[in-house]
Design a protein around this motif. Structure first.
Motif, PDB file in Angstrom:
ATOM      1  N   ALA A 355       7.513   0.359  -0.047  1.00  0.00           N
ATOM      2  CA  ALA A 355       7.809   0.597   1.384  1.00  0.00           C
ATOM      3  C   ALA A 355       9.136   1.456   1.344  1.00  0.00           C
ATOM      4  CB  ALA A 355       7.931  -0.768   2.213  1.00  0.00           C
ATOM      5  N   ASN A 356      10.010   1.231   0.315  1.00  0.00           N
ATOM      6  CA  ASN A 356      11.301   2.034   0.397  1.00  0.00           C
ATOM      7  C   ASN A 356      11.154   3.360  -0.317  1.00  0.00           C
ATOM      8  OD1 ASN A 356      12.790  -0.123   1.334  1.00  0.00           O
ATOM      9  ND2 ASN A 356      13.011  -0.925  -0.594  1.00  0.00           N
ATOM     10  N   VAL A 357      10.060   3.876  -0.852  1.00  0.00           N
ATOM     11  CA  VAL A 357       9.868   5.332  -1.128  1.00  0.00           C
ATOM     12  C   VAL A 357       9.499   6.210  -0.346  1.00  0.00           C
ATOM     13  CG1 VAL A 357       8.176   6.710  -2.596  1.00  0.00           C
ATOM     14  CG2 VAL A 357       8.718   4.481  -3.445  1.00  0.00           C
ATOM     15  N   GLY A 358      10.251   7.306  -0.188  1.00  0.00           N
ATOM     16  CA  GLY A 358      10.219   8.035   0.935  1.00  0.00           C
ATOM     17  C   GLY A 358       8.827   8.561   1.677  1.00  0.00           C
ATOM     18  N   ARG A 359       8.186   9.048   0.735  1.00  0.00           N
ATOM     19  CA  ARG A 359       6.610   9.481   0.994  1.00  0.00           C
ATOM     20  C   ARG A 359       5.716   8.715   1.448  1.00  0.00           C
ATOM     21  NH1 ARG A 359       4.310  13.432  -2.823  1.00  0.00           N
ATOM     22  NH2 ARG A 359       2.768  13.408  -1.341  1.00  0.00           N
ATOM     23  N   VAL A 360       5.895   7.387   1.496  1.00  0.00           N
ATOM     24  CA  VAL A 360       4.837   6.219   1.778  1.00  0.00           C
ATOM     25  C   VAL A 360       5.176   5.966   3.309  1.00  0.00           C
ATOM     26  CG1 VAL A 360       4.313   3.861   1.452  1.00  0.00           C
ATOM     27  CG2 VAL A 360       5.032   5.123  -0.333  1.00  0.00           C
ATOM     28  N   ASP A 361       3.891   6.300   3.863  1.00  0.00           N
ATOM     29  CA  ASP A 361       3.681   5.825   5.452  1.00  0.00           C
ATOM     30  C   ASP A 361       4.360   4.553   5.916  1.00  0.00           C
ATOM     31  OD1 ASP A 361       3.021   7.090   7.880  1.00  0.00           O
ATOM     32  OD2 ASP A 361       1.529   5.382   7.779  1.00  0.00           O
ATOM     33  N   ALA A 362       5.309   4.747   6.851  1.00  0.00           N
ATOM     34  CA  ALA A 362       5.823   3.484   7.250  1.00  0.00           C
ATOM     35  C   ALA A 362       5.148   2.893   8.451  1.00  0.00           C
ATOM     36  CB  ALA A 362       7.418   3.888   7.882  1.00  0.00           C
ATOM     37  N   ASP A 363       4.197   3.464   9.093  1.00  0.00           N
ATOM     38  CA  ASP A 363       3.266   2.856   9.918  1.00  0.00           C
ATOM     39  C   ASP A 363       2.350   1.836   9.513  1.00  0.00           C
ATOM     40  OD1 ASP A 363       4.739   4.064  11.730  1.00  0.00           O
ATOM     41  OD2 ASP A 363       3.251   5.866  11.852  1.00  0.00           O
ATOM     42  N   ARG A 364       1.884   2.122   8.083  1.00  0.00           N
ATOM     43  CA  ARG A 364       0.775   1.101   7.429  1.00  0.00           C
ATOM     44  C   ARG A 364       1.533   0.629   6.123  1.00  0.00           C
ATOM     45  NH1 ARG A 364      -5.161   2.688   7.729  1.00  0.00           N
ATOM     46  NH2 ARG A 364      -5.322   3.822   9.591  1.00  0.00           N
ATOM     47  N   ARG A 365       2.117  -0.628   6.425  1.00  0.00           N
ATOM     48  CA  ARG A 365       2.640  -1.330   5.585  1.00  0.00           C
ATOM     49  C   ARG A 365       1.783  -1.625   4.183  1.00  0.00           C
ATOM     50  NH1 ARG A 365       7.106  -4.018   4.849  1.00  0.00           N
ATOM     51  NH2 ARG A 365       7.374  -6.073   3.587  1.00  0.00           N
ATOM     52  N   PRO A 366       2.414  -1.236   2.843  1.00  0.00           N
ATOM     53  CA  PRO A 366       1.552  -1.393   1.590  1.00  0.00           C
ATOM     54  C   PRO A 366       1.218  -2.908   1.387  1.00  0.00           C
ATOM     55  CG  PRO A 366       3.771  -0.287   1.302  1.00  0.00           C
ATOM     56  CD  PRO A 366       3.796  -0.851   2.670  1.00  0.00           C
ATOM     57  N   VAL A 367       0.098  -2.773   0.768  1.00  0.00           N
ATOM     58  CA  VAL A 367      -0.448  -4.320   0.390  1.00  0.00           C
ATOM     59  C   VAL A 367      -0.506  -4.522  -1.207  1.00  0.00           C
ATOM     60  CG1 VAL A 367      -1.777  -4.584   2.741  1.00  0.00           C
ATOM     61  CG2 VAL A 367      -2.745  -3.626   0.659  1.00  0.00           C
ATOM     62  N   CYS A 368      -0.377  -5.859  -1.680  1.00  0.00           N
ATOM     63  CA  CYS A 368      -0.578  -5.793  -3.154  1.00  0.00           C
ATOM     64  C   CYS A 368      -1.389  -7.175  -3.322  1.00  0.00           C
ATOM     65  CB  CYS A 368       0.830  -6.086  -3.637  1.00  0.00           C
ATOM     66  SG  CYS A 368       0.992  -6.285  -5.533  1.00  0.00           S
ATOM     67  N   TRP A 369      -2.338  -6.853  -4.233  1.00  0.00           N
ATOM     68  CA  TRP A 369      -3.252  -8.282  -4.221  1.00  0.00           C
ATOM     69  C   TRP A 369      -3.464  -8.422  -5.881  1.00  0.00           C
ATOM     70  CZ3 TRP A 369      -4.512 -10.001   0.120  1.00  0.00           C
ATOM     71  CH2 TRP A 369      -4.552  -9.318   1.170  1.00  0.00           C
ATOM     72  N   LEU A 370      -3.638  -9.842  -6.188  1.00  0.00           N
ATOM     73  CA  LEU A 370      -4.050 -10.233  -7.374  1.00  0.00           C
ATOM     74  C   LEU A 370      -5.327  -9.761  -7.758  1.00  0.00           C
ATOM     75  CD1 LEU A 370      -2.727 -11.606 -10.003  1.00  0.00           C
ATOM     76  CD2 LEU A 370      -3.451 -13.651  -9.008  1.00  0.00           C
ATOM     77  N   THR A 371      -5.647  -9.035  -8.757  1.00  0.00           N
ATOM     78  CA  THR A 371      -6.785  -8.882  -9.060  1.00  0.00           C
ATOM     79  C   THR A 371      -7.794  -9.386 -10.136  1.00  0.00           C
ATOM     80  OG1 THR A 371      -6.236  -6.964 -10.337  1.00  0.00           O
ATOM     81  CG2 THR A 371      -6.718  -6.452  -7.865  1.00  0.00           C
ATOM     82  N   GLY A 372      -6.924 -10.108 -10.968  1.00  0.00           N
ATOM     83  CA  GLY A 372      -7.392 -10.663 -12.490  1.00  0.00           C
ATOM     84  C   GLY A 372      -6.501 -11.366 -13.007  1.00  0.00           C
ATOM     85  N   PHE A 373      -7.001 -12.193 -14.117  1.00  0.00           N
ATOM     86  CA  PHE A 373      -6.072 -12.883 -15.080  1.00  0.00           C
ATOM     87  C   PHE A 373      -6.480 -12.354 -16.414  1.00  0.00           C
ATOM     88  CE2 PHE A 373      -6.807 -16.086 -11.935  1.00  0.00           C
ATOM     89  CZ  PHE A 373      -5.459 -16.602 -11.618  1.00  0.00           C
ATOM     90  N   GLY A 374      -5.685 -11.336 -16.858  1.00  0.00           N
ATOM     91  CA  GLY A 374      -5.823 -10.505 -17.874  1.00  0.00           C
ATOM     92  C   GLY A 374      -5.599 -11.306 -19.312  1.00  0.00           C
TER      93      GLY A 374
END
Length: 442
Positions: A355-374
């Motif tokens: 969210a603190n990166v300039g070009r990332v859209d501020a209106d749509r908050r980033p999401v982060c998901w756990l996808t697997g146990f490697g």
């Protein structure tokens, strides 16, 4: 042909007789000497004048058209001086002697003045060869009119004719058709470019409609100019129907790709699938559309290369338009962390870093998901949105990855190295000691 030769011989005899009559007068040679003297004097005076005027022309800024005309005028300073000197000499001769004794100076003045005007005016044409050709043709026609030889020249050209069925094609008709057609096409192109610029400046029309209207206007004006020019010289267009049909069939077979790209360009403009400014991917090419042409689409990549892609490729191949419906584009960044890290904390840190990166859209908050146990790490995917894909995708991913690195390093989150365990089914004995001596040589 015999009539033409006889006509040419009669005209030549009249010209020779007139020339002999004028040459028998001493004032004829006086005027020739005066014109030559003035021409020689104009050269050094024009050179000095040109040097001084060039400094003034350099102050013209932001007006390339005016600058081009000014430079063309300055470069002909010697002709300007020559015309002025001829005018002064002509005025003095008419005051001091009979007008019949100044006719040659008057003719030279008219010819020099016309050449000066057409040579400067032709600089409106950017192509030097075309500009010089136009200047010479205009001056030649004006010279014939000034010397009163235009009627004779027209009669000579009209007698050089070739009958083609009911159509009589003469050299005069071909010359008129070439001149009128060139002028009409140039005028149509200039008007078409003006209309296209005005349409491109309209904010009420979509970019695709602007391009479509501009191209239709230019093509329509060119076709209309050709029809008007040929009709003006007396060419019966119905007589060219069979010929144009045969040429059309030949062009249809020989220029299939050109016609296909042209039709594809019209389809692209009508269905609005791409437009100037869109960010697209076609095969290995990623960039933004700079311009739509009749045959190709100009695509500029991030490294500054400009690809001219045929319109047909945008119809027959799969095209990714990153900004077709809107400018929003979602990007994914995959990463992994150590099993010792708290997944909830890792997700929060990743979202905050993106969210603190300039070009990332501020209106749509980033999401982060756990996808697997490697095998060696907890695998995550970070998703965020941008609104300017034409500015590049790799660079914004790189900035997000750097932000993740900084956030993990500050909070003690480890990014593990991959490790492997090797299980030996058969025990292996490891002996230590001095290395065995090499066997003796024979």
């Amino acid at each position: 042909m015999n009539d033409y030769v006889q006509f040419l011989a009669d005209r030549l005899a009249v010209f020779v007789e007139t020339a002999v009559r004028y040459a028998s007068d001493a004032w004829f040679f006086y005027q020739i000497g005066l014109v030559v003297l003035l021409f020689v004097l104009a050269k050094p005076i024009g050179t000095v004048l040109e040097t001084r005027l060039e400094g003034l022309a350099r102050h013209i800024k932001g007006q390339p058209g005016l600058l081009r005309i000014a430079v063309a005028t300055i470069r002909r300073s010697d002709w300007i001086v020559f015309v002025v000197l001829l005018f002064v000499a002509l005025t003095a001769l008419r005051e001091l002697t009979w007008p019949s004794r100044s006719w040659l100076v008057a003719t030279a003045f008219s010819l020099a003045l016309v050449w000066l005007l057409v040579s400067v005016a032709s600089r409106v044409i950017r192509n030097r060869i075309v500009a010089r050709t136009v200047a010479w043709l205009l001056w030649l026609y004006a010279a014939l009119v000034i010397l009163r030889l235009d009627t004779t020249a027209a009669a000579l050209l009209d007698r050089l004719a070739l009958p083609v069925g009911e159509l009589r094609i003469s050299a005069l008709m071909v010359l008129k058709a070439a001149i009128l057609l060139s002028a009409a096409l140039w005028l149509a192109s200039a008007i078409g470019n003006f209309v296209e610029r005005r349409v491109q400046g309209s904010q009420e029309l979509t970019p695709s409609i602007r391009v479509l209207i501009g191209k239709i206007a230019k093509i329509g004006l060119v076709l209309l100019a050709g029809v008007v020019a040929l009709s003006a010289v007396g060419v019966d267009l119905t007589a060219l129907t069979v010929f144009s049909g045969a040429v059309g069939v030949g062009l249809g077979f020989g220029l299939q790709k050109v016609v296909s790209n042209f039709i594809s360009g019209i389809i692209i403009l009508l269905d609005k699938s791409i437009k100037p400014g869109d960010t697209i991917s076609l095969g290995d090419t990623f960039g933004w559309i700079r311009e739509l042409r009749a045959r190709f689409v100009s695509v500029v990549t991030r490294d500054g290369r400009e690809y001219l892609i045929p319109n047909e490729d945008f119809i027959t191949q799969r095209v990714i338009n990153w900004s077709f419906s809107d400018e929003l584009v979602r990007l994914d960044v995959a990463f992994g962390v150590s099993y010792e890290a708290d997944p909830h904390t890792v997700s929060a840190l990743a979202i905050e870093a993106a969210a603190n990166v300039g070009r990332v859209d501020a209106d749509r908050r980033p999401v982060c998901w756990l996808t697997g146990f490697g095998d060696s790490s907890l695998d995550f995917v970070l998703r965020f949105w941008i609104r300017d894909p034409q500015q590049g995708l790799t660079n914004v991913r790189g900035r997000v990855l750097l932000a993740l690195w900084d956030a993990f390093r500050e909070n003690g989150v480890q990014i593990p190295y991959p490790h492997r365990e090797i299980v030996m089914k058969t025990p292996v004995r490891v002996e230590s000691g001095e290395p065995a001596a090499p066997p003796p040589r024979d």
